[in-house]
Design a protein around this motif. Structure first.
Motif, short mmCIF file in Angstrom:
data_model
loop_
_atom_site.label_atom_id
_atom_site.label_comp_id
_atom_site.label_asym_id
_atom_site.label_seq_id
_atom_site.Cartn_x
_atom_site.Cartn_y
_atom_site.Cartn_z
N SER A 1 -27.46 4.53 16.08
CA SER A 1 -26.80 5.80 15.62
C SER A 1 -26.95 6.72 16.39
O SER A 1 -26.17 7.52 16.49
N ILE A 2 -27.74 6.61 17.63
CA ILE A 2 -28.08 7.75 18.38
C ILE A 2 -26.77 8.12 19.05
O ILE A 2 -26.32 9.22 19.53
N GLY A 3 -26.11 6.93 19.34
CA GLY A 3 -24.69 7.13 20.30
C GLY A 3 -23.38 7.01 19.47
O GLY A 3 -22.55 6.89 19.96
N SER A 4 -23.69 6.91 18.13
CA SER A 4 -22.55 6.64 17.34
C SER A 4 -21.86 7.97 16.92
O SER A 4 -22.60 8.90 16.26
N GLU A 5 -20.41 8.03 17.14
CA GLU A 5 -19.66 9.43 16.59
C GLU A 5 -18.86 8.92 15.65
O GLU A 5 -18.51 7.81 15.57
N LEU A 6 -18.52 9.91 14.95
CA LEU A 6 -17.63 9.64 13.74
C LEU A 6 -15.96 9.47 14.16
O LEU A 6 -15.72 10.16 15.23
N PRO A 7 -15.26 8.86 13.32
CA PRO A 7 -14.15 8.80 13.62
C PRO A 7 -13.01 10.15 13.76
O PRO A 7 -13.72 10.97 13.06
N ASP A 8 -12.04 10.19 14.37
CA ASP A 8 -11.35 11.31 14.48
C ASP A 8 -10.95 11.81 13.13
O ASP A 8 -10.61 12.97 12.79
N THR A 9 -10.55 10.95 12.17
CA THR A 9 -9.76 11.47 10.86
C THR A 9 -11.07 12.03 10.17
O THR A 9 -12.26 11.41 10.00
N PRO A 10 -10.74 13.18 9.68
CA PRO A 10 -11.79 13.80 8.57
C PRO A 10 -12.24 13.06 7.45
O PRO A 10 -11.41 12.28 6.88
N LEU A 11 -13.65 13.01 7.30
CA LEU A 11 -13.85 12.25 5.98
C LEU A 11 -13.86 13.16 4.70
O LEU A 11 -13.64 12.39 3.72
N ILE A 12 -13.57 14.58 4.75
CA ILE A 12 -13.48 15.47 3.59
C ILE A 12 -12.22 16.02 3.90
O ILE A 12 -11.89 16.77 4.92
N ASP A 13 -11.56 15.67 2.73
CA ASP A 13 -10.08 16.29 2.87
C ASP A 13 -9.99 16.97 1.43
O ASP A 13 -9.54 16.05 0.67
N LYS A 14 -9.97 18.13 1.33
CA LYS A 14 -9.73 18.68 -0.03
C LYS A 14 -8.22 18.92 -0.16
O LYS A 14 -7.61 19.83 0.42
N GLY A 15 -7.77 18.44 -1.48
CA GLY A 15 -6.30 18.77 -1.76
C GLY A 15 -6.28 19.75 -2.81
O GLY A 15 -7.22 20.50 -3.08
N LYS A 16 -5.17 20.22 -3.18
CA LYS A 16 -4.93 21.30 -4.16
C LYS A 16 -5.53 21.16 -5.40
O LYS A 16 -6.26 22.59 -5.78
N GLU A 17 -5.86 20.12 -6.01
CA GLU A 17 -6.60 20.02 -7.35
C GLU A 17 -7.82 20.15 -7.05
O GLU A 17 -8.69 20.69 -7.87
#
Length: 316
Positions: free
Chosen positions: A30-46
């Motif tokens: 995990s020390i060298g592991s980066e998150l993917p480009d797509t956001p994990l948190i995406d808030k919609g209108k509701e």
């Protein structure tokens, strides 16, 4: 019976060793592991409307822990909502960089000057970490169900003043409390095959000691968040000064993982409601009548003579 007890003990020891060895290998990965480009948190209108209690509110998103963790926030008049993902191998603490603590401003953003292109958070650790109020997420005590031992606390970091001391910033839990409020949540998650914590909390801007996180007042200026974490360690085995355990006397912030993120915010919670407004009725209002209403009537009284004595002055 003794054989069965010994076998059970050996099985538990094997399980603990297997978990420990497996966790250590994942830590190394995990020390060298980066998150993917797509956001994990995406808030919609509701999602936003379920959080909005006042307007305007200011929304932001950023990555931290050298792109191994993600955060989203919604700041409004009454409180700050903060949601995050981070690896389970460390505790993580979050604070508003511009804050007053123990009677004065901590000076984080005076030291970490946004107008200075050479600014370095490592030169501002005493101002941005020491003596600051954080909300920390970490493990209190190891349990069989690992998620049950993860907690969200309000803490300060005490500054020893010794810049050569790896444990310069120790956890201190005995100052202002009462700022955390609903909604709050924690769960285990798997990101890229690695164990993560997904959680969120909400915090009032003032605590019981009248320490204040300064809220954003406009979307024209960035909103700055300080993040600190411990050294990575094994969540299945308590190690002195390492890992996600935050209740030990050696639990401290790893200075190298201290970051300040100044985020451009966007204004939310201003133009829409959860339920649509009432649609117009299909029935038109009554058409005007073709005949005018009758004119008002006035009753005419016969004139009367008023006799005024000559010695009285009458005022009109």
């Amino acid at each position: 019976m003794r054989f069965r007890l010994l076998s059970l003990l050996q099985l538990l020891m094997f399980y603990a060793h297997h978990q420990s060895t497996h966790a250590q290998s994942i830590i190394d990965d995990s020390i060298g592991s980066e998150l993917p480009d797509t956001p994990l948190i995406d808030k919609g209108k509701e999602d936003l409307m379920s959080l909005c209690e006042s307007f305007p509110a200011y929304e932001g998103w950023f990555r931290f822990l050298e792109n191994r963790a993600e955060a989203y926030f919604l700041a409004q008049d009454g409180f700050l909502y903060f949601e995050y993902y981070f690896p389970q191998f460390m505790f993580t603490a979050i604070a508003v960089s511009n804050q007053t603590n123990n009677g004065g401003n901590t000076g984080c953003l005076t030291c970490y000057d946004l107008d200075d292109p050479d600014r370095d958070v490592q030169a501002c650790l005493s101002e941005c970490c020491g003596g600051n109020e954080f909300v920390i997420t970490g493990m209190s005590d190891p349990t069989q169900n690992i998620i049950e031992s993860w907690k969200q606390w309000e803490v300060d970091f005490v500054d020893s003043g010794d810049v050569t001391d790896p444990e310069q910033f120790l956890l201190y839990r005995y100052r202002g409390i009462g700022t955390l409020r609903e909604p709050a949540f924690l769960e285990s998650a798997t990101i890229n095959g690695l164990p993560y914590i997904h959680g969120y909390w909400s915090r009032y801007w003032n605590n019981s000691d009248d320490d204040t996180w300064q809220k954003p007042l406009t979307d024209k200026e960035p909103f700055c968040i300080t993040t600190v974490s411990s050294a990575p360690g094994n969540p299945y085995q308590v190690s002195v000064g390492e890992g996600p355990f935050m209740a030990g006397i050696h639990s401290h912030a790893l200075k190298e993982l201290t970051e300040v993120h100044c985020v451009n915010v966007s204004q939310k919670c201003t133009h829409y409601t959860v339920d649509p407004t009432r649609s117009p009725s299909s029935e038109p209002t009554m058409n005007p009548t073709p005949r005018p209403t009758t004119s008002p009537t006035r009753e005419i009284y016969p004139p009367t003579d008023v006799e005024v004595p000559s010695d009285v002055c009458a005022w009109a």
